[in-house]
Design a protein around this motif. Sequence first.
Motif, mmCIF file in Angstrom:
data_model
loop_
_atom_site.group_PDB
_atom_site.id
_atom_site.type_symbol
_atom_site.label_atom_id
_atom_site.label_comp_id
_atom_site.label_asym_id
_atom_site.label_seq_id
_atom_site.Cartn_x
_atom_site.Cartn_y
_atom_site.Cartn_z
ATOM 1 N N ASN A 74 0.792 -1.228 0.000
ATOM 2 C CA ASN A 74 0.000 0.000 0.000
ATOM 3 C C ASN A 74 0.823 1.277 0.000
ATOM 4 O OD1 ASN A 74 -2.854 -0.925 0.184
ATOM 5 N ND2 ASN A 74 -1.963 -2.066 1.886
ATOM 6 N N TYR A 75 2.123 1.165 -0.012
ATOM 7 C CA TYR A 75 2.984 2.340 0.087
ATOM 8 C C TYR A 75 2.692 3.366 -1.001
ATOM 9 C CZ TYR A 75 7.181 5.094 0.791
ATOM 10 O OH TYR A 75 8.046 6.134 1.034
ATOM 11 N N HIS A 76 2.542 2.929 -2.227
ATOM 12 C CA HIS A 76 2.295 3.847 -3.342
ATOM 13 C C HIS A 76 0.987 4.613 -3.169
ATOM 14 C CE1 HIS A 76 0.109 0.228 -4.501
ATOM 15 N NE2 HIS A 76 -0.636 0.992 -5.255
ATOM 16 N N ASN A 77 0.037 4.068 -2.399
ATOM 17 C CA ASN A 77 -1.234 4.750 -2.181
ATOM 18 C C ASN A 77 -1.131 5.905 -1.198
ATOM 19 O OD1 ASN A 77 -2.691 3.006 -3.882
ATOM 20 N ND2 ASN A 77 -2.898 1.517 -2.241
ATOM 21 N N THR A 100 16.318 6.104 -1.110
ATOM 22 C CA THR A 100 16.882 7.451 -1.244
ATOM 23 C C THR A 100 16.677 7.966 -2.664
ATOM 24 O OG1 THR A 100 18.531 6.982 0.461
ATOM 25 C CG2 THR A 100 18.974 8.829 -1.011
ATOM 26 N N ALA A 101 16.896 7.115 -3.648
ATOM 27 C CA ALA A 101 16.744 7.528 -5.048
ATOM 28 C C ALA A 101 15.326 7.999 -5.339
ATOM 29 C CB ALA A 101 17.127 6.381 -5.985
ATOM 30 N N ARG A 102 14.334 7.368 -4.727
ATOM 31 C CA ARG A 102 12.938 7.762 -4.949
ATOM 32 C C ARG A 102 12.724 9.223 -4.569
ATOM 33 N NH1 ARG A 102 10.371 4.696 -1.249
ATOM 34 N NH2 ARG A 102 10.506 2.887 -2.578
ATOM 35 N N CYS A 103 13.293 9.649 -3.461
ATOM 36 C CA CYS A 103 13.158 11.051 -3.046
ATOM 37 C C CYS A 103 13.940 11.980 -3.966
ATOM 38 C CB CYS A 103 13.627 11.215 -1.606
ATOM 39 S SG CYS A 103 12.504 10.457 -0.419
ATOM 40 N N LEU A 104 15.115 11.560 -4.369
ATOM 41 C CA LEU A 104 15.929 12.404 -5.252
ATOM 42 C C LEU A 104 15.262 12.595 -6.612
ATOM 43 C CD1 LEU A 104 19.432 10.913 -4.400
ATOM 44 C CD2 LEU A 104 18.505 13.120 -3.629
#
Length: 139
Positions: free
Chosen positions: A23-26, A51-55
């Motif tokens: 469910n994280y993407h939600n 970390t890459a997701r935030c960058l």
Amino acid sequence: FDSYRFEKDLSQSFVPWQSSYANYHNIWGNYKIEVVCETHANSEYWFTEKTARCLITGKPFVLLSGPGTLARLQNMGFRTFGEIIDESYDQEKSWPHRLDKILASLKQLQNESNINDTIAQLYNIGKFNQQHYLNNIQS
């Protein structure tokens, strides 16, 4: 952030990782700042998709990883959020003390008098990181 108290998470029931992952993407977009807990929280040279997701998205974050990790990101050309958030946690050698300092930084952010302007400043740094990632990291 409006009426959020960090302590209330401590009293919540446990959520199995499988459910969290599914469910994280939600829910990811509902939060203005990410607390990235890297896989190897004591390694200053280990970055993952967390970390890459935030960058790549420009999302502001604090990074629970090894001491010196934020400095490593800075050496790679990224900007961290030290002009707005107390990042002294990055130098803390003790994992529990590092976590305490991260929580203190987040509480300080939560108590900012003009939180919307502060969040906007964080996102301006995030936009820089996003562009830097696209120009220099992405293949």
